[in-house]
Design a protein around this motif. Structure first.
Motif, PDB file in Angstrom:
ATOM      1  N   HIS A  60       0.763  -1.174   0.013  1.00 47.66           N
ATOM      2  CA  HIS A  60       0.055  -0.126   0.011  1.00 47.66           C
ATOM      3  C   HIS A  60       0.771   1.309   0.085  1.00 47.66           C
ATOM      4  O   HIS A  60       0.273   2.383  -0.305  1.00 47.66           O
ATOM      5  N   THR A 107      -8.506  -2.118  -3.740  1.00 43.68           N
ATOM      6  CA  THR A 107      -7.523  -1.341  -3.028  1.00 43.68           C
ATOM      7  C   THR A 107      -8.057   0.038  -2.680  1.00 43.68           C
ATOM      8  O   THR A 107      -9.352   0.443  -3.324  1.00 43.68           O
ATOM      9  N   ARG A 110      -4.960   4.521  -2.683  1.00 42.46           N
ATOM     10  CA  ARG A 110      -3.623   4.587  -3.315  1.00 42.46           C
ATOM     11  C   ARG A 110      -3.624   5.783  -4.431  1.00 42.46           C
ATOM     12  O   ARG A 110      -4.815   6.044  -4.837  1.00 42.46           O
ATOM     13  N   GLN A 160      -5.731  -4.654  -0.489  1.00 39.60           N
ATOM     14  CA  GLN A 160      -4.926  -3.699   0.045  1.00 39.60           C
ATOM     15  C   GLN A 160      -3.526  -4.108   0.416  1.00 39.60           C
ATOM     16  O   GLN A 160      -2.500  -3.287   0.392  1.00 39.60           O
TER      17      GLN A 160
END
Length: 245
Positions: A60, A107, A110, A160
């Motif tokens: 991450h 995710t 980011r 993630q």
């Protein structure tokens, strides 16, 4: 010149004749490490360790934008990502190689685009087919030339991290249609598309995903290390063949 991004278990290419290392800066900060330029089977390649050379950068916190921008600046013709993944399907046992053709992004938080407004117009990319088909076929041909077998096509679930998933989360990914699970496929693939860089991935299954088969009671990390060491030797041979095809 082809770029290779190495993930867990592939922090360097021992079969690469290194010519120079170049520390670069980008408008988005520093990449994960120096770009390593050299030759493999007499063909020019550039290598980048996604997690740093001491594997110190968690998924991450990888600066994906700097990594992809630096490779674009190096004028690479395409990017092949090597990623360790968990197998969700029974047939995707540890040691299996897969060249995915689809991806689902789980995710969050980011930096996932180069275009964030201000003086830069937003660019909407077509991401229907997230991996470059020509580069995928070239990678599959290299796998065959190396005497290996790979699953052609499949859905990569990008989570993630850095923790592994719960058994319930894997059940959810299964219901969503995912075949393998990893932590670095996004936003890497989308960023490459934004810069018009052909991008393909080879997923190396190093364990069954949480709650599945040999991982039913939990993930056994020593077993992962054994599979990683053996599988990355095979991947290095595949990359040699990739430089020839």
């Amino acid at each position: 010149m082809l770029a290779i991004i190495g993930g867990s278990g592939l922090t360097q290419l021992s079969n690469m004749e290194i010519e120079r290392r170049e520390v670069v800066r980008t408008p988005f900060g520093e990449p994960s490490g120096a770009l390593v330029f050299g030759r493999m089977c007499n063909e020019p390649v550039v290598f980048l360790a996604r997690h740093g050379y001491g594997h110190t950068i968690p998924p991450h916190l990888v600066n994906y934008r700097a990594n992809i921008w630096a490779l674009k600046d190096a004028r690479v013709s395409g990017i092949v990502s090597v990623a360790s993944v968990g197998g969700i399907r029974a047939e995707l046992a540890p040691g299996t190689l897969m060249v995915p053709d689809q991806i689902i992004d789980y995710t969050w938080g980011r930096k996932s685009t180069f275009f964030e407004g201000g003086d830069t117009p937003v660019r909407h990319i077509d991401f229907t087919h997230p991996y470059d088909q020509a580069l995928r076929q070239r990678l599959l041909a290299a796998i065959s030339a190396a005497g290996e077998h790979a699953v052609d096509g499949g859905v990569y679930a990008s989570t993630q991290g850095p923790r592994l998933e719960t058994a319930a989360e894997i059940n959810r990914l299964d219901r969503d249609g995912a075949d393998i699970v990893g932590m670095t496929g996004m936003p890497e693939a989308a960023l490459a598309r934004e810069l018009d860089l052909p991008y393909a991935a080879i997923g190396v299954v190093v364990n069954y995903a949480a709650g599945r088969w040999s991982s039913e009671a939990g993930i056994h990390f020593p077993d992962i290390e054994i599979v990683l060491q053996e599988s990355m030797l095979r991947v290095r041979n595949v990359l040699e063949c990739l430089c020839r095809v």
